[in-house]
Write an enzyme that holds these catalytic residues in place. Structure first.
Site, PDB file in Angstrom:
ATOM      1  CD  GLU A  52     -30.233 -13.178 -22.400  1.00 23.93           C
ATOM      2  OE1 GLU A  52     -29.121 -12.967 -22.022  1.00 23.93           O
ATOM      3  OE2 GLU A  52     -31.004 -14.162 -22.319  1.00 23.93           O
ATOM      4  CG  HIS A  71     -20.353 -15.828 -23.551  1.00 19.11           C
ATOM      5  ND1 HIS A  71     -20.240 -16.187 -22.169  1.00 19.11           N
ATOM      6  CD2 HIS A  71     -21.544 -16.125 -23.918  1.00 19.11           C
ATOM      7  CE1 HIS A  71     -21.584 -16.288 -21.662  1.00 19.11           C
ATOM      8  NE2 HIS A  71     -22.181 -16.542 -22.697  1.00 19.11           N
ATOM      9  NE  ARG A 100     -24.872 -19.682 -26.604  1.00 17.30           N
ATOM     10  CZ  ARG A 100     -25.304 -19.171 -25.627  1.00 17.30           C
ATOM     11  NH1 ARG A 100     -26.259 -19.216 -24.869  1.00 17.30           N
ATOM     12  NH2 ARG A 100     -24.564 -17.930 -25.207  1.00 17.30           N
ATOM     13  CG  HIS A 142     -21.488 -11.765 -23.182  1.00 21.74           C
ATOM     14  ND1 HIS A 142     -21.835 -10.556 -23.020  1.00 21.74           N
ATOM     15  CD2 HIS A 142     -22.619 -12.524 -23.334  1.00 21.74           C
ATOM     16  CE1 HIS A 142     -23.089 -10.478 -22.671  1.00 21.74           C
ATOM     17  NE2 HIS A 142     -23.634 -11.840 -22.611  1.00 21.74           N
ATOM     18  NE  ARG A 175     -25.090 -13.182 -25.953  1.00 23.56           N
ATOM     19  CZ  ARG A 175     -25.319 -13.983 -25.385  1.00 23.56           C
ATOM     20  NH1 ARG A 175     -24.464 -15.078 -25.461  1.00 23.56           N
ATOM     21  NH2 ARG A 175     -26.285 -14.015 -24.306  1.00 23.56           N
TER      22      ARG A 175
HETATM   23  P1  FAD Z   1     -20.970 -27.145 -18.016  1.00 20.52           P
HETATM   24  O1  FAD Z   1     -21.971 -26.769 -17.295  1.00 20.52           O
HETATM   25  O2  FAD Z   1     -19.605 -26.231 -18.172  1.00 20.52           O
HETATM   26  O3  FAD Z   1     -20.203 -28.557 -17.495  1.00 20.52           O
HETATM   27  C1  FAD Z   1     -19.146 -29.244 -17.839  1.00 20.52           C
HETATM   28  C2  FAD Z   1     -18.730 -30.275 -16.913  1.00 20.52           C
HETATM   29  O4  FAD Z   1     -17.831 -30.934 -17.581  1.00 20.52           O
HETATM   30  C3  FAD Z   1     -18.068 -29.803 -15.575  1.00 20.52           C
HETATM   31  O5  FAD Z   1     -18.609 -30.557 -14.426  1.00 20.52           O
HETATM   32  C4  FAD Z   1     -16.748 -30.012 -15.788  1.00 20.52           C
HETATM   33  O6  FAD Z   1     -15.745 -30.113 -14.543  1.00 20.52           O
HETATM   34  C5  FAD Z   1     -16.661 -31.140 -16.479  1.00 20.52           C
HETATM   35  N1  FAD Z   1     -15.605 -31.828 -17.312  1.00 20.52           N
HETATM   36  C6  FAD Z   1     -15.084 -31.132 -18.209  1.00 20.52           C
HETATM   37  N2  FAD Z   1     -13.945 -31.797 -18.779  1.00 20.52           N
HETATM   38  C7  FAD Z   1     -13.891 -32.962 -18.019  1.00 20.52           C
HETATM   39  C8  FAD Z   1     -13.110 -34.185 -18.078  1.00 20.52           C
HETATM   40  N3  FAD Z   1     -12.017 -34.111 -19.031  1.00 20.52           N
HETATM   41  N4  FAD Z   1     -13.376 -34.938 -17.338  1.00 20.52           N
HETATM   42  C9  FAD Z   1     -14.287 -35.074 -16.341  1.00 20.52           C
HETATM   43  N5  FAD Z   1     -15.153 -33.730 -16.215  1.00 20.52           N
HETATM   44  C10 FAD Z   1     -15.229 -32.789 -17.169  1.00 20.52           C
HETATM   45  N6  FAD Z   1     -26.603 -20.144 -21.355  1.00 20.52           N
HETATM   46  C11 FAD Z   1     -28.107 -19.874 -21.299  1.00 20.52           C
HETATM   47  O7  FAD Z   1     -28.506 -20.626 -21.967  1.00 20.52           O
HETATM   48  N7  FAD Z   1     -28.448 -18.825 -20.625  1.00 20.52           N
HETATM   49  C12 FAD Z   1     -27.733 -18.093 -19.977  1.00 20.52           C
HETATM   50  O8  FAD Z   1     -28.369 -17.143 -19.149  1.00 20.52           O
HETATM   51  C13 FAD Z   1     -26.282 -18.306 -19.833  1.00 20.52           C
HETATM   52  N8  FAD Z   1     -25.460 -17.398 -19.152  1.00 20.52           N
HETATM   53  C14 FAD Z   1     -23.976 -17.745 -19.173  1.00 20.52           C
HETATM   54  C15 FAD Z   1     -23.346 -16.919 -18.301  1.00 20.52           C
HETATM   55  C16 FAD Z   1     -21.921 -17.291 -18.273  1.00 20.52           C
HETATM   56  C17 FAD Z   1     -20.887 -16.436 -17.595  1.00 20.52           C
HETATM   57  C18 FAD Z   1     -21.512 -18.511 -18.959  1.00 20.52           C
HETATM   58  C19 FAD Z   1     -19.944 -18.892 -19.031  1.00 20.52           C
HETATM   59  C20 FAD Z   1     -22.187 -19.142 -19.950  1.00 20.52           C
HETATM   60  C21 FAD Z   1     -23.522 -18.681 -19.858  1.00 20.52           C
HETATM   61  N9  FAD Z   1     -24.372 -19.688 -20.574  1.00 20.52           N
HETATM   62  C22 FAD Z   1     -25.610 -19.216 -20.685  1.00 20.52           C
HETATM   63  C23 FAD Z   1     -24.141 -20.623 -21.520  1.00 20.52           C
HETATM   64  C24 FAD Z   1     -24.357 -22.028 -20.531  1.00 20.52           C
HETATM   65  O9  FAD Z   1     -24.171 -21.518 -19.205  1.00 20.52           O
HETATM   66  C25 FAD Z   1     -23.380 -23.126 -20.932  1.00 20.52           C
HETATM   67  O10 FAD Z   1     -23.352 -23.102 -22.397  1.00 20.52           O
HETATM   68  C26 FAD Z   1     -23.958 -24.401 -20.391  1.00 20.52           C
HETATM   69  O11 FAD Z   1     -24.242 -24.354 -18.855  1.00 20.52           O
HETATM   70  C27 FAD Z   1     -23.119 -25.490 -20.696  1.00 20.52           C
HETATM   71  O12 FAD Z   1     -23.572 -26.593 -20.034  1.00 20.52           O
HETATM   72  P2  FAD Z   1     -22.767 -28.158 -20.123  1.00 20.52           P
HETATM   73  O13 FAD Z   1     -23.627 -29.295 -19.374  1.00 20.52           O
HETATM   74  O14 FAD Z   1     -22.548 -28.275 -21.499  1.00 20.52           O
HETATM   75  O15 FAD Z   1     -21.347 -27.736 -19.550  1.00 20.52           O
HETATM   76  C1  SIN Z   2     -26.293 -13.175 -20.686  1.00 28.27           C
HETATM   77  O1  SIN Z   2     -26.857 -13.430 -19.570  1.00 28.27           O
HETATM   78  O2  SIN Z   2     -25.808 -12.497 -21.360  1.00 28.27           O
HETATM   79  C2  SIN Z   2     -25.815 -14.606 -21.247  1.00 28.27           C
HETATM   80  C3  SIN Z   2     -26.839 -15.469 -21.789  1.00 28.27           C
HETATM   81  C4  SIN Z   2     -26.360 -16.551 -22.739  1.00 28.27           C
HETATM   82  O3  SIN Z   2     -25.114 -16.886 -22.848  1.00 28.27           O
HETATM   83  O4  SIN Z   2     -26.902 -17.224 -23.062  1.00 28.27           O
END
Ligand code: FAD
Ligand code: SIN
Length: 523
Positions: free
Chosen positions: A124, A341, A376, A234, A282
């Site tokens: 990537e 993103h 990032r 993104h 990015r």
């Molecule tokens: P999340 O997985 O977003 O979880 C947040 C949680 O908090 C949820 O359960 C939500 O309901 C809860 N929450 C929020 N506020 C409250 C509240 N006030 N009270 C109770 N619960 C609450 N990263 C990579 O490394 N590789 C990838 O390929 C990649 N692709 C991506 C593609 C997309 C489309 C997106 C959107 C992101 C991508 N990312 C990728 C980024 C990565 O997915 C996220 O940064 C990561 O999953 C965040 O994880 P997290 O546990 O911090 O939060």
């Molecule tokens: C992607 O698959 O392009 C997203 C990967 C990331 O946000 O880390």
């Protein structure tokens, strides 16, 4: 500020650790803490898959056995971070990657393999080699969420944290809103794992619940946030005229497998812009697209993926999104434009998820460990969520003997603007390219927020979005340079004297105060 004060006491609970969030960081932390014998209460305001984790496509950046080293991964991370990564954080998190992925595979996560049984790796933007492992082609996040969910940690779904209560002795617990109304959880340790803030913008790859709650909770508990001005857009999000809200992502891995960015005339978008071309970091690619759209008077460019054999098998999720939009990637160009993103900054923590409020921890996208700096590197965030989630879950054991009791159970009025107004101000004035005049306008628009006591989850979210937008714009105005994913049209170059994070706090008077990069900072 005046207003009604709401007593939050229809139900009560006790825990050693409250985990707020059920994505990769929250579930990893909850599992670790439970294994250490802590009584963990995990809250998630959505359902089991209402997380950014569920949507992750490209994969997890982790060094393999052949043709790669942790030093190379660290160097790529630091190059993308444009001078603001903390090298110690980078070394530590990158170095823990294999262990973290090992836990996932022990839990049953299955990553894609080639015919020889070796794990497949893609490339990537910003990566100097193929180091990203993936699952289900482009459904890595769904597999991570499934494997962690199957570990069986109980989660109270539909319950939102409204306030983290802290006294001079540190965290005392959480005021939360569930189906049973507002309640109180007494706990000496709270982990913010609330994900990101993509919903600050009209168009985002993020799920509807990515509403900055963790930033709002941290600020009101007295913790410091930093690097908020670094919003990663993104480059390739599926474009549709008038398309708002969560938009489907076209993974960078599509370019990693050979797709090219072109404009309506077929001319390449990133030629001559960066040695890595379409696989530049990015911020570089998003800026090149924004510049081409401006120059050609259009609102999107195209991704030409027609040369990728077996596209539907390698990218089944993206194929479905395209087909739903009437596009066949085998024969059609895919219209794309940048969209919000990832939040590179967040709640300031050490490498164990500790914030500067005793008992308050943060992990995952909501946290700012110093790994990402000003931008990032792709696929470093699942990695960070796994590594810091595990460490923070373990660190919370240090609060086990602290007796915690929530005495103050009122929710005070918070400055709130309707979400559409916040999104309008941020999209118009704090997007891929900003300038001082626009940021001044955003500041004025956000200052119209009126104090009110949130009574439901939507109002809690609007209040978190409002204060986070205010803090972000404050930092973006102060950063009079272009660095990483913060691009100022009026200050197009990086300024070495500003190579420092900007931190923001809420003062006891309820005013947002920032450190200035030109002063000796705290970070
Ligand atoms: P999340 O997985 O977003 O979880 C947040 C949680 O908090 C949820 O359960 C939500 O309901 C809860 N929450 C929020 N506020 C409250 C509240 N006030 N009270 C109770 N619960 C609450 N990263 C990579 O490394 N590789 C990838 O390929 C990649 N692709 C991506 C593609 C997309 C489309 C997106 C959107 C992101 C991508 N990312 C990728 C980024 C990565 O997915 C996220 O940064 C990561 O999953 C965040 O994880 P997290 O546990 O911090 O939060
Ligand atoms: C992607 O698959 O392009 C997203 C990967 C990331 O946000 O880390």
């Amino acid at each position: 500020m005046t207003g009604v004060r709401r007593s939050a006491s229809t139900w009560e609970a006790d825990a050693d650790l409250v985990v707020i969030g059920g994505g990769v960081a929250g579930l990893t932390a909850a599992r670790t803490a439970s294994l250490l014998g802590l009584r963990v209460l995990t809250l998630s305001k959505g359902g089991p898959t209402d997380t950014a984790t569920q949507y992750a496509q490209g994969g997890i950046a982790v060094v393999g056995d052949i043709d790669d080293t942790e030093d190379a991964h660290a160097a790529d991370t630091i190059a993308a971070g444009a001078g603001l990564c903390d090298p110690e954080a980078v070394k530590s998190i990158v170095g823990a990657g294999r262990h973290a992925v090992g836990i996932l595979t022990d839990l049953g996560a299955v990553f894609d393999q080639g015919g020889d049984g070796a794990v497949l790796r893609t490339r990537e933007g910003g990566h100097s080699t193929r180091r990203i492992i993936h699952a289900g082609g482009d459904a890595t996040g769904a597999e991570v969420q499934r494997a962690l969910g199957a570990a069986g940690m109980p989660v109270l779904f539909g319950a939102a944290a409204a306030r983290v209560v802290a006294s001079v002795d540190g965290v005392q617990g959480v005021i939360a809103l569930s189906d049973n109304g507002f309640g109180v959880i007494h706990a000496p340790a709270v982990l913010l794992a609330t994900g990101g803030f993509g919903q600050l913008y009209a168009c985002s790859t993020n799920p509807a619940g990515a509403t900055a709650d963790g930033i709002g909770l941290a600020l009101s508990a007295g913790a410091m946030v930093a690097d908020l001005e670094f919003v990663q857009f993104h480059p390739t999000v599926l474009f549709a005229a008038g398309g708002l809200g969560r938009r489907p992502l076209i993974s960078e891995a599509v370019r990693g497998e050979g797709a090219r960015l072109v404009d309506a005339t077929g001319a390449g978008v990133t030629e001559g812009v960066h040695p890595l071309g379409d696989l530049a970091p990015r911020d570089v690619v998003s800026k090149a697209i924004a510049e081409r759209m401006r120059a050609t008077g259009t609102d999107h460019v195209y991704l030409d993926a027609r040369g990728i054999g077996g596209f539907a098998k390698r990218f089944p999720t993206i194929t479905t999104s395209c087909r739903e939009a009437g596009i066949d990637p085998r024969h059609d160009l895919i219209p794309v434009a940048p969209a919000a993103h990832y939040q590179c900054g967040g709640v300031v923590t050490d490498l164990y998820g500790r914030t500067d409020v005793p008992g308050l921890y943060a992990a995952g996208e909501v946290a700012r460990t110093g790994l990402h700096g000003a931008n990032r590197l792709a696929s470093n965030s699942l990695l960070e969520g796994l590594v810091i989630g595990e460490r923070a879950g373990a660190a919370a054991a240090e609060r086990r003997e602290v007796r915690a009791e929530v005495l103050d159970t009122v929710l005070s009025p918070q400055p709130v603007l309707p979400r559409a107004q916040v999104q309008q101000a941020m999209t118009a004035h704090a997007g891929v390219v900003r300038d001082g005049a626009g940021l001044d306008l955003a500041t004025a628009e956000l200052a119209h927020a009126a104090g009110s006591v949130p009574g439901d989850i939507a109002a809690l979210e609007d209040s978190a979005l409002t204060v986070t937008a205010q803090a972000l714009v404050l930092a973006a105005r102060l950063r009079t340079e272009s660095r990483g994913c913060h691009t100022r049209a009026d200050y197009p170059d990086a300024d070495d004297s500003q190579r420092r994070s900007i931190a923001v706090r809420l003062t006891t008077d309820g005013v947002l105060a920032a450190t200035d990069p030109r002063l000796a900072g705290v970070l």
